[in-house]
Design a protein around this motif. Structure first.
Motif, PDB file in Angstrom:
ATOM      1  N   VAL A  23      15.651  28.784  16.701  1.00 15.90           N
ATOM      2  CA  VAL A  23      15.769  27.475  16.060  1.00 15.90           C
ATOM      3  C   VAL A  23      17.238  27.068  16.081  1.00 15.90           C
ATOM      4  CG1 VAL A  23      16.046  28.433  13.725  1.00 15.90           C
ATOM      5  CG2 VAL A  23      15.195  26.091  14.011  1.00 15.90           C
ATOM      6  N   THR A  24      17.488  25.783  16.259  1.00 18.96           N
ATOM      7  CA  THR A  24      18.852  25.264  16.228  1.00 18.96           C
ATOM      8  C   THR A  24      18.949  24.148  15.205  1.00 18.96           C
ATOM      9  OG1 THR A  24      18.510  23.581  17.946  1.00 18.96           O
ATOM     10  CG2 THR A  24      19.147  25.786  18.679  1.00 18.96           C
ATOM     11  N   PHE A  25      20.105  24.051  14.556  1.00 17.70           N
ATOM     12  CA  PHE A  25      20.394  22.981  13.605  1.00 17.70           C
ATOM     13  C   PHE A  25      21.598  22.199  14.120  1.00 17.70           C
ATOM     14  CE2 PHE A  25      18.482  26.289  10.879  1.00 17.70           C
ATOM     15  CZ  PHE A  25      17.480  25.560  10.269  1.00 17.70           C
ATOM     16  N   GLY A  26      21.503  20.873  14.072  1.00 13.56           N
ATOM     17  CA  GLY A  26      22.613  20.022  14.492  1.00 13.56           C
ATOM     18  C   GLY A  26      22.689  18.771  13.633  1.00 13.56           C
ATOM     19  N   GLN A  27      23.851  18.136  13.636  1.00  4.78           N
ATOM     20  CA  GLN A  27      24.067  16.924  12.855  1.00  4.78           C
ATOM     21  C   GLN A  27      23.484  15.722  13.593  1.00  4.78           C
ATOM     22  OE1 GLN A  27      25.805  16.038   9.763  1.00  4.78           O
ATOM     23  NE2 GLN A  27      24.808  14.120  10.293  1.00  4.78           N
ATOM     24  N   TYR A  28      22.694  14.908  12.882  1.00 11.61           N
ATOM     25  CA  TYR A  28      22.228  13.652  13.472  1.00 11.61           C
ATOM     26  C   TYR A  28      23.412  12.683  13.539  1.00 11.61           C
ATOM     27  CZ  TYR A  28      20.410   8.914  13.695  1.00 11.61           C
ATOM     28  OH  TYR A  28      20.216   7.593  14.041  1.00 11.61           O
ATOM     29  N   MET A  29      23.606  12.089  14.739  1.00 17.18           N
ATOM     30  CA  MET A  29      24.670  11.109  14.931  1.00 17.18           C
ATOM     31  C   MET A  29      24.040   9.837  15.481  1.00 17.18           C
ATOM     32  SD  MET A  29      27.601  13.641  16.481  1.00 17.18           S
ATOM     33  CE  MET A  29      28.858  12.378  16.569  1.00 17.18           C
ATOM     34  N   ARG A  30      24.279   8.742  14.811  1.00 14.73           N
ATOM     35  CA  ARG A  30      23.659   7.459  15.145  1.00 14.73           C
ATOM     36  C   ARG A  30      24.167   6.953  16.498  1.00 14.73           C
ATOM     37  NH1 ARG A  30      24.287   2.095  11.309  1.00 14.73           N
ATOM     38  NH2 ARG A  30      22.368   1.000  11.950  1.00 14.73           N
ATOM     39  N   PRO A  31      23.277   6.783  17.499  1.00 15.87           N
ATOM     40  CA  PRO A  31      23.742   6.347  18.827  1.00 15.87           C
ATOM     41  C   PRO A  31      24.257   4.910  18.825  1.00 15.87           C
ATOM     42  CG  PRO A  31      21.549   7.342  18.942  1.00 15.87           C
ATOM     43  CD  PRO A  31      21.839   7.111  17.499  1.00 15.87           C
ATOM     44  N   THR A  32      23.493   3.987  18.220  1.00 17.32           N
ATOM     45  CA  THR A  32      23.880   2.574  18.152  1.00 17.32           C
ATOM     46  C   THR A  32      23.455   2.027  16.796  1.00 17.32           C
ATOM     47  OG1 THR A  32      21.786   1.663  18.999  1.00 17.32           O
ATOM     48  CG2 THR A  32      23.416   2.369  20.636  1.00 17.32           C
ATOM     49  N   LYS A  33      23.828   0.787  16.523  1.00 14.80           N
ATOM     50  CA  LYS A  33      23.461   0.160  15.255  1.00 14.80           C
ATOM     51  C   LYS A  33      21.971  -0.163  15.176  1.00 14.80           C
ATOM     52  CE  LYS A  33      27.941  -1.869  14.122  1.00 14.80           C
ATOM     53  NZ  LYS A  33      28.687  -3.119  13.821  1.00 14.80           N
ATOM     54  N   ARG A  34      21.269  -0.099  16.305  1.00 14.96           N
ATOM     55  CA  ARG A  34      19.825  -0.342  16.301  1.00 14.96           C
ATOM     56  C   ARG A  34      19.045   0.870  15.798  1.00 14.96           C
ATOM     57  NH1 ARG A  34      21.097  -1.715  21.511  1.00 14.96           N
ATOM     58  NH2 ARG A  34      19.801  -0.017  22.256  1.00 14.96           N
ATOM     59  N   HIS A  35      19.695   2.013  15.710  1.00 19.40           N
ATOM     60  CA  HIS A  35      19.018   3.236  15.301  1.00 19.40           C
ATOM     61  C   HIS A  35      19.231   3.495  13.810  1.00 19.40           C
ATOM     62  CE1 HIS A  35      19.405   3.598  19.681  1.00 19.40           C
ATOM     63  NE2 HIS A  35      18.349   4.370  19.630  1.00 19.40           N
ATOM     64  N   MET A  36      18.459   4.426  13.286  1.00 23.03           N
ATOM     65  CA  MET A  36      18.513   4.700  11.855  1.00 23.03           C
ATOM     66  C   MET A  36      19.887   5.236  11.453  1.00 23.03           C
ATOM     67  SD  MET A  36      16.037   8.049  11.746  1.00 23.03           S
ATOM     68  CE  MET A  36      16.100   8.074   9.966  1.00 23.03           C
TER      69      MET A  36
END
Length: 409
Positions: free
Chosen positions: A325-338
């Motif tokens: 299992v891997t854990f990583g930080q969610y990083m918003r790609p563009t302003k259209r994404h959450m």
């Protein structure tokens, strides 16, 4: 009457006008133009909104780490804010933490891989998903340690997850029948030690692209038998026969991402995906290989998950015997994404890495910049294969000498 170009004989003579310059006028020389006054230098062009935003926005240094100025630990982990916008309309934004800033990709191996990809019309999830680790993975410590993630079946997905920047369409272009051969040729040329194959979801195809995926793996193994292959697949809309087809194609690691906890799945992933459906995919891949296949999944943090929800997710994954299992930080790609709910600190990532190992996972990669295939070669080779080798050696040592000799042969 037709007009004639000849002058009439009785017409008066045409006289040419010549400008007469009196000989007494003095000769003038070219001189420099006089300097404009301060009022003339001012332009009446109004300032644009874009210019205001550009001048008031973050500088280039905000996106590039500065190794010369090291911050103390408590300051490096502190989130900083900035006011962005024209005067009177400034908004407060959270700056990207120092631990999430990466260098600009620039090395020979990176350039070579990129040139080969364009020449063979291949795509990578590293580029399409705007991965921050592309220079690190494509460069590698040496040629055999480099890792590339090839994205099969085009660059357009039939699903629209709220965290993903890959292009979407209900009717993507048809599959390239030469892609399996081109992919195998490129990978054998690069001499990579480990490769990750992934794909967009193709719900428009009868088999979801499973046959195309399996053919690519078999051709890679024919051209480079020693290369380790990981397949990061979709859920094939719950069709477990397609899961079996890919799992039995000769790969080394079967990966399928649950992405987040069960409670957040409807808000994060496409409505056709499901947490329980992903568990069934991982379970079938493990069972059809009789436990010989390594199964792997990845979870993003920073989406608003709670500690108890993460604990429950890890327990559910262990029930279906997931190894990695891997854990990583969610990083918003563009302003259209959450939006990012929170930036998780490296200390918290290390805590969850230790918890995953304690609960029984064979290996866990956990960190802000860790992605599903980030440093997959190092993680797999140094951890999973070593543990497998130790287990096999222990099993041989426990067997009678004549049986052990036959196993070694």
């Amino acid at each position: 009457m037709k007009a004639s170009r000849f002058r009439c004989l009785h017409a008066p003579a045409v006289t040419q006008r010549t400008s007469h310059v009196p000989s007494s006028s003095p000769r003038t020389f070219a001189t420099a133009a006089p300097e404009p006054s301060a009022t003339e230098r001012k332009t009446s062009r109004p300032r644009t909104t874009f210019q205001d935003r550009l001048n008031n926005g973050p500088a280039l240094s905000s996106f590039i780490p500065t190794p010369s100025t090291k911050l103390p630990a408590f300051e490096a982990l502190e989130l900083r804010t900035a006011l962005v916008g024209p005067a009177g309309k400034k908004k407060e934004f959270t700056r990207l933490p120092e631990w999430l800033k990466t260098p600009i990709p620039d090395n020979s191996n990176y350039k070579k891989i990129k040139a080969d990809l364009r020449g063979l019309n291949l795509h990578t999830v590293c580029e399409e998903a705007r991965c921050p680790n592309i220079s690190d993975c494509w460069g590698g410590n040496d040629k055999a340690a480099a890792t590339a993630t090839i994205m099969l079946m085009g660059d357009t997905c039939t699903r629209g997850c709220r965290f993903c920047s890959v292009k979407t369409s209900r009717a993507p272009p048809p599959l390239d029948p030469h892609e399996p051969e081109h992919t195998a040729e490129a990978l054998s040329r690069w001499g990579l030690g480990y490769v990750v194959l992934t794909s967009v979801d193709r719900d428009d195809l009868a088999d979801g692209g499973a046959s195309h995926f399996a053919e690519t793996i078999m051709k890679i193994k024919q051209k480079a038998p020693n290369m380790l292959v990981e397949a990061l697949t979709g859920d094939y809309a719950g069709d477990l026969e397609m899961v079996e087809r890919v799992a039995q194609s000769g790969l080394d690691v079967y990966a399928h991402n649950v992405e987040t906890v069960e409670e957040l799945t409807p808000m994060v992933r496409d409505r056709r995906a499901g947490f329980r459906q992903s568990l069934r995919v991982l379970d079938r891949a493990k069972k059809v290989s009789e436990g010989k296949l390594i199964t792997k999944t990845s979870i993003m943090l920073g989406l608003g998950e709670t500690e108890e929800q993460l604990w429950e997710t890890l327990r559910e994954l262990r029930k279906v015997d997931v190894d990695v299992v891997t854990f990583g930080q969610y990083m918003r790609p563009t302003k259209r994404h959450m939006k990012v709910y929170e930036y998780v600190t490296p200390t918290t990532f290390e805590l969850w890495r230790q918890r995953a190992l304690d609960i029984g996972f064979l290996y866990c990669a956990s960190g802000p910049l860790v992605r599903s295939s980030y440093k997959a070669g190092e993680a797999f080779i140094e951890n999973v294969l070593k543990k497998r080798s130790n287990r096999s050696q222990t099993a041989i040592a426990d067997t009678p000498s004549n049986v052990a000799d036959s196993i070694r042969m």
